[in-house]
Design a protein around this motif. Structure first.
Motif, PDB file in Angstrom:
ATOM      1  N   ASP A   2       0.463  -1.951   0.255  1.00  0.00           N
ATOM      2  CA  ASP A   2      -0.334   0.839  -0.026  1.00  0.00           C
ATOM      3  C   ASP A   2       0.910   0.981  -0.070  1.00  0.00           C
ATOM      4  OD1 ASP A   2      -2.605   1.046  -0.189  1.00  0.00           O
ATOM      5  OD2 ASP A   2      -2.580   1.234   1.462  1.00  0.00           O
ATOM      6  N   CYS A   3       1.664   1.120  -0.746  1.00  0.00           N
ATOM      7  CA  CYS A   3       2.312   1.926  -1.536  1.00  0.00           C
ATOM      8  C   CYS A   3       2.367   3.278  -2.143  1.00  0.00           C
ATOM      9  CB  CYS A   3       4.308   2.246  -1.178  1.00  0.00           C
ATOM     10  SG  CYS A   3       5.614   3.107  -0.964  1.00  0.00           S
ATOM     11  N   ILE A   4       2.087   4.594  -1.817  1.00  0.00           N
ATOM     12  CA  ILE A   4       1.443   5.545  -2.468  1.00  0.00           C
ATOM     13  C   ILE A   4       2.452   5.933  -3.786  1.00  0.00           C
ATOM     14  CG2 ILE A   4       2.415   7.737  -1.767  1.00  0.00           C
ATOM     15  CD1 ILE A   4       0.025   8.512  -2.411  1.00  0.00           C
ATOM     16  N   PHE A   5       3.905   5.834  -3.136  1.00  0.00           N
ATOM     17  CA  PHE A   5       4.594   6.193  -4.687  1.00  0.00           C
ATOM     18  C   PHE A   5       5.249   4.555  -5.665  1.00  0.00           C
ATOM     19  CE2 PHE A   5       7.758   9.427  -2.380  1.00  0.00           C
ATOM     20  CZ  PHE A   5       6.818  10.113  -1.919  1.00  0.00           C
ATOM     21  N   CYS A   6       4.758   3.555  -4.444  1.00  0.00           N
ATOM     22  CA  CYS A   6       4.462   2.095  -5.570  1.00  0.00           C
ATOM     23  C   CYS A   6       3.527   2.301  -6.618  1.00  0.00           C
ATOM     24  CB  CYS A   6       5.047   0.796  -5.006  1.00  0.00           C
ATOM     25  SG  CYS A   6       6.350   0.878  -4.025  1.00  0.00           S
ATOM     26  N   LYS A   7       2.292   3.157  -6.294  1.00  0.00           N
ATOM     27  CA  LYS A   7       1.542   2.708  -7.288  1.00  0.00           C
ATOM     28  C   LYS A   7       1.280   4.128  -7.768  1.00  0.00           C
ATOM     29  CE  LYS A   7      -2.117   1.257  -3.324  1.00  0.00           C
ATOM     30  NZ  LYS A   7      -2.923   1.849  -2.897  1.00  0.00           N
ATOM     31  N   ILE A   8       2.452   5.533  -7.725  1.00  0.00           N
ATOM     32  CA  ILE A   8       2.575   6.339  -8.973  1.00  0.00           C
ATOM     33  C   ILE A   8       3.535   5.520 -10.427  1.00  0.00           C
ATOM     34  CG2 ILE A   8       4.374   8.462  -9.363  1.00  0.00           C
ATOM     35  CD1 ILE A   8       2.557   9.198  -6.571  1.00  0.00           C
ATOM     36  N   VAL A   9       4.331   4.954  -9.685  1.00  0.00           N
ATOM     37  CA  VAL A   9       5.248   3.930 -10.209  1.00  0.00           C
ATOM     38  C   VAL A   9       4.595   3.356 -11.008  1.00  0.00           C
ATOM     39  CG1 VAL A   9       7.081   2.119 -10.315  1.00  0.00           C
ATOM     40  CG2 VAL A   9       7.482   4.041  -9.067  1.00  0.00           C
ATOM     41  N   GLU A  10       3.538   2.659 -11.016  1.00  0.00           N
ATOM     42  CA  GLU A  10       3.311   1.823 -11.176  1.00  0.00           C
ATOM     43  C   GLU A  10       1.708   2.593 -12.502  1.00  0.00           C
ATOM     44  OE1 GLU A  10       0.454  -0.959  -8.416  1.00  0.00           O
ATOM     45  OE2 GLU A  10       3.183  -1.611  -7.990  1.00  0.00           O
ATOM     46  N   GLY A  11       1.704   3.365 -12.658  1.00  0.00           N
ATOM     47  CA  GLY A  11       0.517   3.809 -13.285  1.00  0.00           C
ATOM     48  C   GLY A  11      -1.166   3.746 -12.475  1.00  0.00           C
ATOM     49  N   ILE A  46      12.177   0.802  -1.648  1.00  0.00           N
ATOM     50  CA  ILE A  46      12.822   0.459  -0.542  1.00  0.00           C
ATOM     51  C   ILE A  46      12.526   1.247   0.755  1.00  0.00           C
ATOM     52  CG2 ILE A  46      15.870   0.824   0.248  1.00  0.00           C
ATOM     53  CD1 ILE A  46      16.573   0.790  -2.692  1.00  0.00           C
ATOM     54  N   PRO A  47      12.258   0.798   1.547  1.00  0.00           N
ATOM     55  CA  PRO A  47      11.463   2.317   2.444  1.00  0.00           C
ATOM     56  C   PRO A  47      12.490   2.753   3.372  1.00  0.00           C
ATOM     57  CG  PRO A  47      11.002  -0.932   2.893  1.00  0.00           C
ATOM     58  CD  PRO A  47      12.466  -0.514   1.943  1.00  0.00           C
ATOM     59  N   THR A  48      13.341   3.137   3.234  1.00  0.00           N
ATOM     60  CA  THR A  48      14.317   4.129   4.022  1.00  0.00           C
ATOM     61  C   THR A  48      15.510   4.165   3.774  1.00  0.00           C
ATOM     62  OG1 THR A  48      14.961   3.216   6.244  1.00  0.00           O
ATOM     63  CG2 THR A  48      12.520   4.589   6.456  1.00  0.00           C
ATOM     64  N   CYS A  87      14.522  10.824   6.394  1.00  0.00           N
ATOM     65  CA  CYS A  87      15.081   8.647   6.490  1.00  0.00           C
ATOM     66  C   CYS A  87      14.398   9.367   8.289  1.00  0.00           C
ATOM     67  CB  CYS A  87      16.981   9.071   6.905  1.00  0.00           C
ATOM     68  SG  CYS A  87      16.690   6.980   7.000  1.00  0.00           S
ATOM     69  N   GLY A  88      12.857   8.022   7.992  1.00  0.00           N
ATOM     70  CA  GLY A  88      12.574   7.753   9.206  1.00  0.00           C
ATOM     71  C   GLY A  88      11.580   9.119  10.163  1.00  0.00           C
ATOM     72  N   LYS A  89      10.470   8.135  10.898  1.00  0.00           N
ATOM     73  CA  LYS A  89      10.282   9.375  11.165  1.00  0.00           C
ATOM     74  C   LYS A  89      10.512  10.483  12.142  1.00  0.00           C
ATOM     75  CE  LYS A  89       7.114   7.387  14.408  1.00  0.00           C
ATOM     76  NZ  LYS A  89       6.581   6.699  15.553  1.00  0.00           N
ATOM     77  N   ASP A  90      11.095  10.853  12.752  1.00  0.00           N
ATOM     78  CA  ASP A  90      11.844  11.778  13.537  1.00  0.00           C
ATOM     79  C   ASP A  90      12.741  12.757  12.724  1.00  0.00           C
ATOM     80  OD1 ASP A  90      11.298  11.662  16.028  1.00  0.00           O
ATOM     81  OD2 ASP A  90      12.708  10.835  16.784  1.00  0.00           O
ATOM     82  N   GLY A  91      12.919  12.154  11.094  1.00  0.00           N
ATOM     83  CA  GLY A  91      13.505  12.764   9.826  1.00  0.00           C
ATOM     84  C   GLY A  91      12.762  13.459   9.456  1.00  0.00           C
ATOM     85  N   GLY A  92      11.313  12.895   9.785  1.00  0.00           N
ATOM     86  CA  GLY A  92      10.477  14.254   9.162  1.00  0.00           C
ATOM     87  C   GLY A  92       9.896  12.852   7.785  1.00  0.00           C
ATOM     88  N   GLN A  93       9.568  12.487   7.557  1.00  0.00           N
ATOM     89  CA  GLN A  93       9.843  11.646   6.171  1.00  0.00           C
ATOM     90  C   GLN A  93       8.217  10.961   6.928  1.00  0.00           C
ATOM     91  OE1 GLN A  93      12.091   7.160   5.863  1.00  0.00           O
ATOM     92  NE2 GLN A  93      10.906   7.377   4.458  1.00  0.00           N
ATOM     93  N   VAL A  94       7.596  11.174   5.597  1.00  0.00           N
ATOM     94  CA  VAL A  94       6.848  10.563   5.602  1.00  0.00           C
ATOM     95  C   VAL A  94       5.886   9.261   5.247  1.00  0.00           C
ATOM     96  CG1 VAL A  94       3.668  11.091   5.101  1.00  0.00           C
ATOM     97  CG2 VAL A  94       5.651  13.315   6.437  1.00  0.00           C
ATOM     98  N   VAL A  95       6.179   9.300   3.721  1.00  0.00           N
ATOM     99  CA  VAL A  95       5.757   8.464   2.776  1.00  0.00           C
ATOM    100  C   VAL A  95       7.289   7.446   3.141  1.00  0.00           C
ATOM    101  CG1 VAL A  95       5.342   7.146   0.583  1.00  0.00           C
ATOM    102  CG2 VAL A  95       4.488   9.933   1.137  1.00  0.00           C
TER     103      VAL A  95
END
Length: 115
Positions: A2-11, A46-48, A87-95
């Protein structure tokens, strides 16, 4: 997955593409934080940054190469731009799919970094 960026890559989710090759996709951010705000992602999930290993580092190099190309194409290479990976929650990563923010097109304020 359920990754929004993977869905963008797939079209499956549309995006306003700026650059694409076999390994990397760059597209305009839908909530820009600067006059120019492009997201650059690997097509491989790749998650992070902490999850990158082995051959992933060559892929990260491809992302940096794409950043140079996109900055030139959008006319911000000479005036300057910022390339940011959170990178990571404390680094501000949301996706949680590695991505870089290419920001420019205006004078950017100093980073909010504690001494």
């Amino acid at each position: 997955m359920d990754c929004i960026f993977c869905k963008i890559v797939e079209g499956a989710i549309p995006s306003k593409k700026v650059y694409e090759n076999e390994h990397v996709l760059a597209f305009h951010d839908i909530q820009p934080a600067a006059a120019v705000h492009v997201l650059i992602i690997p097509k491989k999930h790749i998650p992070t940054m902490n999850d990158a290993a082995g051959e992933d580092f060559a892929l990260i190099g491809e992302i940096h190469k794409a950043a140079q190309i996109v900055a030139k194409e959008l006319g911000i290479a000479d005036s300057g731009y910022r390339l940011v990976n959170n990178c990571g929650k404390d680094g501000g990563q949301v996706v949680f799919h590695i991505h870089y923010h290419l920001l420019g097109g205006e004078k950017l304020s100093a980073l909010n970094v504690r001494d």
